[in-house]
Design a protein around this motif. Sequence first.
Motif, mmCIF file in Angstrom:
data_model
loop_
_atom_site.group_PDB
_atom_site.id
_atom_site.type_symbol
_atom_site.label_atom_id
_atom_site.label_comp_id
_atom_site.label_asym_id
_atom_site.label_seq_id
_atom_site.Cartn_x
_atom_site.Cartn_y
_atom_site.Cartn_z
ATOM 1 N N ALA A 161 0.829 -1.208 0.000
ATOM 2 C CA ALA A 161 0.000 0.000 0.000
ATOM 3 C C ALA A 161 0.862 1.257 0.000
ATOM 4 O O ALA A 161 0.622 2.201 -0.764
ATOM 5 C CB ALA A 161 -0.925 -0.011 1.212
ATOM 6 N N LEU A 162 1.895 1.256 0.859
ATOM 7 C CA LEU A 162 2.727 2.450 1.018
ATOM 8 C C LEU A 162 3.503 2.779 -0.252
ATOM 9 O O LEU A 162 3.676 3.943 -0.612
ATOM 10 C CB LEU A 162 3.697 2.234 2.183
ATOM 11 N N HIS A 163 3.971 1.751 -0.936
ATOM 12 C CA HIS A 163 4.825 1.943 -2.116
ATOM 13 C C HIS A 163 4.093 1.612 -3.416
ATOM 14 O O HIS A 163 4.745 1.309 -4.425
ATOM 15 C CB HIS A 163 6.075 1.079 -1.991
ATOM 16 N N LYS A 164 2.785 1.669 -3.399
ATOM 17 C CA LYS A 164 1.980 1.281 -4.563
ATOM 18 C C LYS A 164 2.412 2.026 -5.825
ATOM 19 O O LYS A 164 2.563 1.420 -6.896
ATOM 20 C CB LYS A 164 0.501 1.530 -4.301
ATOM 21 N N GLY A 165 2.615 3.322 -5.719
ATOM 22 C CA GLY A 165 2.971 4.110 -6.897
ATOM 23 C C GLY A 165 4.286 3.667 -7.509
ATOM 24 O O GLY A 165 4.392 3.505 -8.728
ATOM 25 N N ASP A 166 5.294 3.457 -6.657
ATOM 26 C CA ASP A 166 6.600 3.052 -7.154
ATOM 27 C C ASP A 166 6.554 1.646 -7.763
ATOM 28 O O ASP A 166 7.179 1.383 -8.798
ATOM 29 C CB ASP A 166 7.628 3.058 -6.014
ATOM 30 N N ILE A 167 5.822 0.739 -7.115
ATOM 31 C CA ILE A 167 5.734 -0.642 -7.604
ATOM 32 C C ILE A 167 5.013 -0.687 -8.944
ATOM 33 O O ILE A 167 5.473 -1.333 -9.898
ATOM 34 C CB ILE A 167 5.027 -1.530 -6.565
ATOM 35 N N ASP A 168 3.893 -0.002 -9.035
ATOM 36 C CA ASP A 168 3.135 0.000 -10.291
ATOM 37 C C ASP A 168 3.926 0.658 -11.416
ATOM 38 O O ASP A 168 3.879 0.217 -12.566
ATOM 39 C CB ASP A 168 1.792 0.699 -10.096
ATOM 40 N N ALA A 169 4.663 1.717 -11.076
ATOM 41 C CA ALA A 169 5.470 2.392 -12.098
ATOM 42 C C ALA A 169 6.588 1.477 -12.594
ATOM 43 O O ALA A 169 6.905 1.453 -13.786
ATOM 44 C CB ALA A 169 6.054 3.684 -11.536
ATOM 45 N N ALA A 170 7.195 0.706 -11.687
ATOM 46 C CA ALA A 170 8.259 -0.219 -12.083
ATOM 47 C C ALA A 170 7.724 -1.282 -13.033
ATOM 48 O O ALA A 170 8.346 -1.596 -14.054
ATOM 49 C CB ALA A 170 8.872 -0.870 -10.845
ATOM 50 N N LEU A 171 6.569 -1.851 -12.709
ATOM 51 C CA LEU A 171 5.969 -2.852 -13.587
ATOM 52 C C LEU A 171 5.597 -2.247 -14.940
ATOM 53 O O LEU A 171 5.753 -2.890 -15.983
ATOM 54 C CB LEU A 171 4.735 -3.468 -12.925
ATOM 55 N N ALA A 172 5.117 -1.009 -14.915
ATOM 56 C CA ALA A 172 4.748 -0.348 -16.174
ATOM 57 C C ALA A 172 5.971 -0.119 -17.050
ATOM 58 O O ALA A 172 5.908 -0.287 -18.276
ATOM 59 C CB ALA A 172 4.033 0.973 -15.884
#
Length: 216
Positions: A161-172
Amino acid sequence: MRILQAGRLSLAAALAVLLGTGLATSAQAALAAEGKVAGNGALLAALQNDPAMPSVAPAGYDVTIVVFSDYQCPYCRKLHASLQQLLRQDRKVRVVYRDWPIFGAASVEAARSALASRYQGKHAAFNDALMATSGRLDSQAIAAAAQRAGLDVKRLKADLALHKGDIDAALARTGRLAEGMNLTGTPAMVIGSYLLPGAATAEMLGKAVAMVRKPS
């Protein structure tokens, strides 16, 4: 993207060598002539050096393998075992893991969880546990793999939850690279500056690494 067109041609030749078809001389000539990703340093840097991507990087490594994989892909599981064997045999190979979840929601959940496990310093153990899971994944199987890897599951959920933005951006970013390179499935590897699609044995990987190390 010319890099991938050149890479595909070169790896077709390289595979002839790796599979022992007796075309070593012509294959090596083809690699030298067209396989190098000259002029595509920025793309190689993007592939190899994204700080959000987990990696195994021994001191003094001289070859980098970038792996595109999905935790539900049976060939990726086979490749993982080959890579582990290679890493035990060759202490100068770095492996960069790029999760490319193409087999549905469970694959995305597993990939996101794997990236989140880095915040506990447990990616290597979790990666092993996920790759050792047989059959289709679901939330329960992913959680069981996390527990086997020694992760704090409660913290894993918090980090997701805390790092959702970074994780999703990495996968993208990985998804865009894979699509831009015209990859058609998992697994796929970029070894040095050559593209090698599909699973490979440890012996094949070792030969590919040796070819990358040969001076032009």
